[in-house]
Design an enzyme around this catalytic site. Sequence first.
Site: not given
Ligand SMILES: [Mg+2]
Length: 195
Positions: A22, A20
Site C-alpha cells: 500500500d 511494500d
Molecule cells: Mg506503505
Amino acid sequence: MPPARAAPRRCARLAAVLFDRDGTLVHDVPYNGDPDRVAPVDTARPALDRLRAAGIATGVVSNQSGIARGLLTAAQVDAVNARLDELVGPIGVWAWCPHGPDDGCSCRKPAPGLVLDAARRLGVSPDEVAVIGDIGADVGAAAAAGARSVLVPTAVTRQAEIDAAPLVARDLLHALDLLGLPDGSSSAPLRLPHP
Ligand SMILES: [Mg+2]
Ligand SMILES: [Zn+2]
C-alpha cells in the site's frame, strides 16, 4: 601490533526485491478490502517486469492491521492480493502481517519477520534482499532483517523518514536503478556493495 588488514568490502548478490504493497505497488486506499479498488502505480508493472527479466525473485511484504482492527477479513486481503497479482504479477511470494501495533508480533514492520519469512520462502539470504517501500517502517524492517532498502516517498511520507533513508527514489524504476539493477536486456549477475 597486529598486521594491518584491509577491510574486505563485503558484497552480496541481489537475489530478491520485496515490495511494500500500500502506497508502494498500489495507490493507498486505507484498509482496502475491495479488489475493484486496486490501482497499481504506473511503474509497478514495468519494475516487476524488469526484475523478472533479470531473474530476480519478487515478493510483497505488507502490514494489514485492518484485520486486527476488525476492518478487514483475511479473505478480503487475499482477494486484494490476488487482484494485484492479476494486474502486475506473477509475484513470487506474499507475506503479510494481520496484527495491530500493540500486539507485539515479530512480523509487523518495522520488525523483520515479514522480510525474513519472504527471504526464507524464496530460498535467499536476507543480505541478498532489497526492500522497496514508502515509509520508515519499510526501511526499518529491511535494516532489522539485514537487507537493503530504497524509500520511494509519497506525498504523505514524513520528511524525517526521507532524511533517514539510505536510498530515496522518485519511483519504482528509479529505485531499481539505485539498486544497480540492469535493465531487462541483461541478465548478468549483479554484485552490490553491502550496506
Ligand atoms: Mg506503505
Ligand atoms: Zn504481525
